[in-house]
Design a protein around this motif. Structure first.
Motif, mmCIF file in Angstrom:
data_model
loop_
_atom_site.group_PDB
_atom_site.id
_atom_site.type_symbol
_atom_site.label_atom_id
_atom_site.label_comp_id
_atom_site.label_asym_id
_atom_site.label_seq_id
_atom_site.Cartn_x
_atom_site.Cartn_y
_atom_site.Cartn_z
ATOM 1 N N VAL A 154 5.453 26.594 2.789
ATOM 2 C CA VAL A 154 4.627 27.724 3.204
ATOM 3 C C VAL A 154 3.316 27.178 3.775
ATOM 4 C CG1 VAL A 154 3.420 29.802 2.419
ATOM 5 C CG2 VAL A 154 5.675 29.213 1.468
ATOM 6 N N PRO A 155 2.878 27.641 4.967
ATOM 7 C CA PRO A 155 3.552 28.611 5.832
ATOM 8 C C PRO A 155 4.669 27.965 6.658
ATOM 9 C CG PRO A 155 1.485 27.938 6.847
ATOM 10 C CD PRO A 155 1.552 27.231 5.517
ATOM 11 N N ASP A 156 5.862 28.533 6.589
ATOM 12 C CA ASP A 156 7.019 28.009 7.318
ATOM 13 C C ASP A 156 6.878 28.377 8.786
ATOM 14 O OD1 ASP A 156 9.407 27.162 8.286
ATOM 15 O OD2 ASP A 156 10.662 28.438 7.004
ATOM 16 N N ARG A 157 6.616 27.365 9.607
ATOM 17 C CA ARG A 157 6.386 27.598 11.034
ATOM 18 C C ARG A 157 7.651 27.410 11.867
ATOM 19 N NH1 ARG A 157 2.682 30.219 9.779
ATOM 20 N NH2 ARG A 157 0.467 29.815 10.207
ATOM 21 N N VAL A 158 8.769 27.057 11.241
ATOM 22 C CA VAL A 158 9.979 26.782 12.011
ATOM 23 C C VAL A 158 10.408 27.973 12.872
ATOM 24 C CG1 VAL A 158 12.458 26.289 11.824
ATOM 25 C CG2 VAL A 158 10.802 24.911 10.555
ATOM 26 N N PRO A 159 10.472 29.206 12.328
ATOM 27 C CA PRO A 159 10.840 30.335 13.196
ATOM 28 C C PRO A 159 9.876 30.518 14.373
ATOM 29 C CG PRO A 159 11.020 30.953 10.886
ATOM 30 C CD PRO A 159 10.322 29.631 10.917
ATOM 31 N N ARG A 160 8.585 30.318 14.113
ATOM 32 C CA ARG A 160 7.608 30.480 15.192
ATOM 33 C C ARG A 160 7.758 29.380 16.229
ATOM 34 N NH1 ARG A 160 1.491 31.788 13.555
ATOM 35 N NH2 ARG A 160 2.652 33.522 12.595
ATOM 36 N N ILE A 161 8.036 28.155 15.782
ATOM 37 C CA ILE A 161 8.255 27.052 16.715
ATOM 38 C C ILE A 161 9.440 27.360 17.624
ATOM 39 C CG2 ILE A 161 9.057 24.649 16.839
ATOM 40 C CD1 ILE A 161 7.309 24.129 14.325
ATOM 41 N N CYS A 162 10.503 27.905 17.051
ATOM 42 C CA CYS A 162 11.663 28.286 17.868
ATOM 43 C C CYS A 162 11.282 29.338 18.901
ATOM 44 C CB CYS A 162 12.796 28.793 16.974
ATOM 45 S SG CYS A 162 13.586 27.494 15.987
ATOM 46 N N ASP A 163 10.448 30.289 18.512
ATOM 47 C CA ASP A 163 9.986 31.322 19.446
ATOM 48 C C ASP A 163 9.158 30.700 20.568
ATOM 49 O OD1 ASP A 163 11.237 33.303 17.989
ATOM 50 O OD2 ASP A 163 9.424 33.917 16.917
ATOM 51 N N TRP A 164 8.287 29.765 20.215
ATOM 52 C CA TRP A 164 7.446 29.112 21.231
ATOM 53 C C TRP A 164 8.302 28.339 22.225
ATOM 54 C CZ3 TRP A 164 3.620 27.284 16.930
ATOM 55 C CH2 TRP A 164 2.677 28.283 16.706
ATOM 56 N N PHE A 165 9.322 27.649 21.738
ATOM 57 C CA PHE A 165 10.226 26.944 22.645
ATOM 58 C C PHE A 165 10.933 27.927 23.578
ATOM 59 C CE2 PHE A 165 10.143 22.998 20.030
ATOM 60 C CZ PHE A 165 10.095 22.072 21.059
ATOM 61 N N GLU A 166 11.408 29.025 23.027
ATOM 62 C CA GLU A 166 12.115 30.018 23.842
ATOM 63 C C GLU A 166 11.203 30.573 24.932
ATOM 64 O OE1 GLU A 166 14.569 34.252 23.355
ATOM 65 O OE2 GLU A 166 13.769 33.219 21.595
ATOM 66 N N THR A 167 9.949 30.828 24.583
ATOM 67 C CA THR A 167 8.990 31.348 25.554
ATOM 68 C C THR A 167 8.806 30.385 26.721
ATOM 69 O OG1 THR A 167 7.794 32.578 23.845
ATOM 70 C CG2 THR A 167 6.592 32.095 25.869
ATOM 71 N N GLN A 168 8.932 29.096 26.462
ATOM 72 C CA GLN A 168 8.725 28.075 27.501
ATOM 73 C C GLN A 168 10.003 27.712 28.243
ATOM 74 O OE1 GLN A 168 5.825 27.109 28.496
ATOM 75 N NE2 GLN A 168 4.676 28.148 26.879
ATOM 76 N N GLY A 169 11.087 28.433 27.996
ATOM 77 C CA GLY A 169 12.313 28.202 28.751
ATOM 78 C C GLY A 169 13.295 27.240 28.108
ATOM 79 N N PHE A 170 13.167 27.033 26.802
ATOM 80 C CA PHE A 170 14.085 26.160 26.069
ATOM 81 C C PHE A 170 15.070 27.012 25.264
ATOM 82 C CE2 PHE A 170 10.522 23.453 26.937
ATOM 83 C CZ PHE A 170 11.048 22.169 27.047
ATOM 84 N N GLU A 171 16.311 26.566 25.228
ATOM 85 C CA GLU A 171 17.356 27.263 24.488
ATOM 86 C C GLU A 171 17.660 26.510 23.193
ATOM 87 O OE1 GLU A 171 20.593 27.156 27.204
ATOM 88 O OE2 GLU A 171 19.768 28.722 28.522
#
Length: 229
Positions: A154-171
């Motif tokens: 905590v705080p688990d940033r993994v879900p947010r990191i995945c969102d940030w990657f998706e926003t930048q065009g990463f799958e």
């Protein structure tokens, strides 16, 4: 931080760090095996002693296709990495002792087929994580792979990191299970690489201990239990 002693924790059998290393190495092996024919460029940020990549390369059938640059600030770690690369006769692996946050260190090696950002996101602030992810568009080629790690405390940033990657065009291609106790992610870049922005600093490496202290100081105090009347 004594990084040499810190890396020794990878040698503790069945420890969380040993299991995370094995997971990262498995993803590296897969990425190299799936890379297109021809030269495979790899860059590693905050590469430490390089064992995640170098131990895989030593026995990989495509080892001679790989041209790699590992950037690490700690000279003791880079000395170990050089020794490991020399012992495995990995002649196309370059070990750089320098600040991995400076994007100019990756000049002439990007866009790369594989970008390793392991041991970074747990030691930098959220804005710097987001900035580094955005900069991966300068480091990674189209259809290239980024492998990254982050603890799941905590705080688990993994879900947010995945969102940030998706926003930048990463799958998202693969993500370790929550039950593993650590986060290892694999993202594929589906966009067009951006030109390298010379002079750019990606992050400030502040350290997990400093971040934990700051997070604890900012956490709201638990209410004092009320005594029954």
């Amino acid at each position: 931080m004594d990084w040499s002693a810190w890396h020794d924790q990878y040698d503790v059998a069945d420890s969380s760090m040993a299991r995370r290393l094995q997971t990262v190495q498995g993803r590296i092996l897969a990425a190299l095996s799936e890379a297109p024919a021809g030269e495979v460029k790899v860059v590693s940020l905050c590469a430490g002693d390089g064992r995640d990549l170098l131990e895989v390369l030593a026995a990989h059938p495509r080892r001679d296709d790989v041209r790699a640059r590992l950037v690490e600030l700690d000279p003791r770690s880079t000395a170990v990495a050089r020794e490991r690369a020399d012992r495995a006769d990995l002649r196309q692996v370059e070990i750089v002792t320098g600040d991995a946050s400076l994007i100019d260190h990756y000049k002439d090696m990007v866009p790369a087929d594989l970008v390793l950002v392991c041991g970074v996101f747990g030691n930098i602030t959220d804005p710097d994580i987001e900035r580094t992810i955005a900069a991966c568009k300068q480091l990674c080629t189209t259809d290239g792979t980024v492998i990254w790690t982050r603890h799941r405390r905590v705080p688990d940033r993994v879900p947010r990191i995945c969102d940030w990657f998706e926003t930048q065009g990463f799958e998202l291609r693969w993500l370790s299970a929550v039950e593993a106790g650590f986060g290892v992610g694999v993202h594929r870049f589906a966009g067009t690489p951006q030109p390298l922005r010379h002079g750019m600093r990606l992050f400030e490496f502040v350290g997990s201990d400093v971040l934990r202290q700051a997070e604890a100081a900012e956490a709201p105090e638990a209410p004092t239990p009320r005594r029954p009347d």
